[in-house]
Design a protein around this motif. Structure first.
Motif, PDB file in Angstrom:
ATOM      1  N   ASP A 121       0.855  -1.184   0.000  1.00  0.00           N
ATOM      2  CA  ASP A 121       0.000   0.000   0.000  1.00  0.00           C
ATOM      3  C   ASP A 121       0.889   1.232   0.000  1.00  0.00           C
ATOM      4  OD1 ASP A 121      -2.215   1.763   0.339  1.00  0.00           O
ATOM      5  OD2 ASP A 121      -1.921   1.750   2.509  1.00  0.00           O
ATOM      6  N   GLY A 122       0.393   2.311  -0.531  1.00  0.00           N
ATOM      7  CA  GLY A 122       1.061   3.601  -0.422  1.00  0.00           C
ATOM      8  C   GLY A 122       0.063   4.591   0.146  1.00  0.00           C
ATOM      9  N   GLY A 224      -5.428   4.792   2.753  1.00  0.00           N
ATOM     10  CA  GLY A 224      -4.848   3.796   1.869  1.00  0.00           C
ATOM     11  C   GLY A 224      -5.058   4.097   0.392  1.00  0.00           C
ATOM     12  N   TYR A 225      -4.111   3.618  -0.417  1.00  0.00           N
ATOM     13  CA  TYR A 225      -4.076   3.863  -1.859  1.00  0.00           C
ATOM     14  C   TYR A 225      -5.362   3.452  -2.555  1.00  0.00           C
ATOM     15  CZ  TYR A 225      -2.165   3.448  -6.659  1.00  0.00           C
ATOM     16  OH  TYR A 225      -1.917   3.557  -8.005  1.00  0.00           O
ATOM     17  N   SER A 226      -5.947   2.336  -2.172  1.00  0.00           N
ATOM     18  CA  SER A 226      -7.168   1.844  -2.805  1.00  0.00           C
ATOM     19  C   SER A 226      -8.305   2.856  -2.717  1.00  0.00           C
ATOM     20  CB  SER A 226      -7.610   0.530  -2.155  1.00  0.00           C
ATOM     21  OG  SER A 226      -8.888   0.137  -2.600  1.00  0.00           O
ATOM     22  N   TYR A 227      -8.391   3.535  -1.581  1.00  0.00           N
ATOM     23  CA  TYR A 227      -9.501   4.477  -1.386  1.00  0.00           C
ATOM     24  C   TYR A 227      -9.344   5.715  -2.263  1.00  0.00           C
ATOM     25  CZ  TYR A 227     -11.018   1.518   2.424  1.00  0.00           C
ATOM     26  OH  TYR A 227     -11.471   0.444   3.152  1.00  0.00           O
ATOM     27  N   LYS A 244       4.734  10.626  -6.780  1.00  0.00           N
ATOM     28  CA  LYS A 244       3.330  10.265  -6.594  1.00  0.00           C
ATOM     29  C   LYS A 244       3.211   8.774  -6.308  1.00  0.00           C
ATOM     30  CE  LYS A 244       0.541  13.714  -8.969  1.00  0.00           C
ATOM     31  NZ  LYS A 244      -0.597  13.914  -9.900  1.00  0.00           N
ATOM     32  N   PRO A 245       2.169   8.371  -5.569  1.00  0.00           N
ATOM     33  CA  PRO A 245       1.957   6.941  -5.368  1.00  0.00           C
ATOM     34  C   PRO A 245       1.467   6.278  -6.653  1.00  0.00           C
ATOM     35  CG  PRO A 245       0.161   8.192  -4.388  1.00  0.00           C
ATOM     36  CD  PRO A 245       1.161   9.187  -4.871  1.00  0.00           C
ATOM     37  N   SER A 258       5.151   4.110   1.397  1.00  0.00           N
ATOM     38  CA  SER A 258       4.887   2.724   1.015  1.00  0.00           C
ATOM     39  C   SER A 258       5.022   1.800   2.216  1.00  0.00           C
ATOM     40  CB  SER A 258       5.877   2.267  -0.064  1.00  0.00           C
ATOM     41  OG  SER A 258       5.822   3.094  -1.194  1.00  0.00           O
ATOM     42  N   ARG A 259       4.243   0.719   2.226  1.00  0.00           N
ATOM     43  CA  ARG A 259       4.287  -0.234   3.341  1.00  0.00           C
ATOM     44  C   ARG A 259       3.638  -1.548   2.929  1.00  0.00           C
ATOM     45  NH1 ARG A 259      -0.917   1.664   6.999  1.00  0.00           N
ATOM     46  NH2 ARG A 259      -2.303   1.990   5.232  1.00  0.00           N
TER      47      ARG A 259
END
Length: 339
Positions: A121-122, A224-227, A244-245, A258-259
């Motif tokens: 995730d980023g 989170g990146y997905s949202y 940028k992510p 990032s994680r």
């Protein structure tokens, strides 16, 4: 902090429909082995990981209607609290289990676990789509906004960067039980133990944060990146320190926020609950499809292989040190050394 108490949005029906077709077209890994599974599984934890696990649960239930799987999103810390008491069988986490505080509770209660990385995730720093002044931000500027010393003082955009307008700065972020909060606080503010400012709109539900930023032209938030990826028509994402992510920058670690994301599986539940093993097998067999459909970032094949072997070999415990860093320097090395 101000807690937003709006409605909780379910996993998008379109996501589940798309996954159903994709998995069916690809042979539906794990379907035949899990046919006819029944039983109850309780999962709690990260709202970041929740879309992946919820999708896995819904699809598993389509093939196994007698299986009952509850997936909560109260936050990583609350998830570990329940898991280490033996109240849940699986815990979703957006950070590793805490070696100093959470592992001893699991040990005290006799809860052994398998730690399984599932995706990257980023954490995305976002603004309202009508914001026409901010396209990037530095880590230092984020610290200026979020550190404890900013409370009640830094409340306008031009206080952070002089070229930004003299407008209210409305902050939205996860609550203190969130792994996203802890990771952001440690990475940006520089102190996981010290809470950041509390005068912001907080929620453990990332959908609520999306709605908050989307409805406030002066807003800045993170989650989170997905949202972000699922709401690009409502939000703009900022580059952090010039990056940028993106899937590539998140997977490589070039993006500073990032994680890895995890699920933790109770070994006792694997022995006593006949639904847990086939569900986790289904989850891991379809992992890339689930992660991509939820709009997170897949792991490299080599890391995914090591993660699957953690489960297959029933390797227990965490591969992280007390400082939250993987033993051996990187996650893949740490997993290999643990087996």
């Amino acid at each position: 902090m101000n807690r937003i108490a709006w409605f909780r949005l379910p996993v998008a029906a379109g996501l589940l429909l798309a996954l159903t077709f994709v998995i069916a077209a690809c042979g539906g890994s794990g379907a035949s082995e899990s046919e006819g599974v029944s039983g109850n599984i309780s999962i709690e934890g990260s709202s970041t990981v929740q879309p992946i696990t919820q999708a896995a649960a819904e699809l598993f239930r389509e093939q196994n209607p007698e299986a009952r799987i509850e997936v909560g999103g109260a936050g990583t810390s609350d998830g570990f609290e329940a898991f280490c008491k033996g109240e849940t069988q699986i815990s979703d986490a957006s950070r590793p289990i805490d070696v100093a505080e959470e592992v001893p509770v699991c040990e005290e209660n006799g809860v052994e676990f398998i730690e399984i990385p599932i995706a990257y995730d980023g954490i995305s720093v976002v603004v309202n789509e009508q914001n026409d002044w901010a396209t990037d931000v530095t880590s230092e500027e984020l610290k200026t906004m979020w550190e404890p010393a900013a409370e009640g003082k830094v409340n306008r955009w031009n206080q952070v960067r002089s070229s930004w307008p003299d407008r209210p700065l409305d902050l939205y972020g996860p609550g203190t039980e969130s792994g996203t909060y802890e990771f952001f606080n440690e990475t940006i503010v520089g102190n996981e133990e010290e809470a950041n400012r509390s005068d912001y709109e907080a929620s453990e539900d990332d959908n609520v944060l999306v709605q908050g930023v989307a409805g406030d032209v002066n807003a800045l938030g993170y989650f989170g990146y997905s949202y972000y990826e699922n709401n690009t028509d409502k939000l703009n994402v900022l580059a952090v320190d010039g990056v940028k992510p993106t899937p590539d920058s998140i997977r490589s670690g070039e993006y500073v926020l990032s994680r890895p994301l995890f699920i933790y599986v109770s070994t006792d539940a694997l022995k006593k609950n006949k639904a847990v093993e086939p569900f986790v097998d289904f989850y891991l067999d379809n992992l890339d499809k689930l992660v991509l459909a939820a709009k997170y970032v897949t792991m490299p094949n080599s890391l995914e292989k090591e993660a699957y072997e953690q489960f297959e070999d029933r390797t227990t415990g965490t591969v992280f040190n007390a400082d939250g860093k993987p033993k051996g320097g990187d996650l893949e090395t740490a997993l290999k050394q643990s087996q």
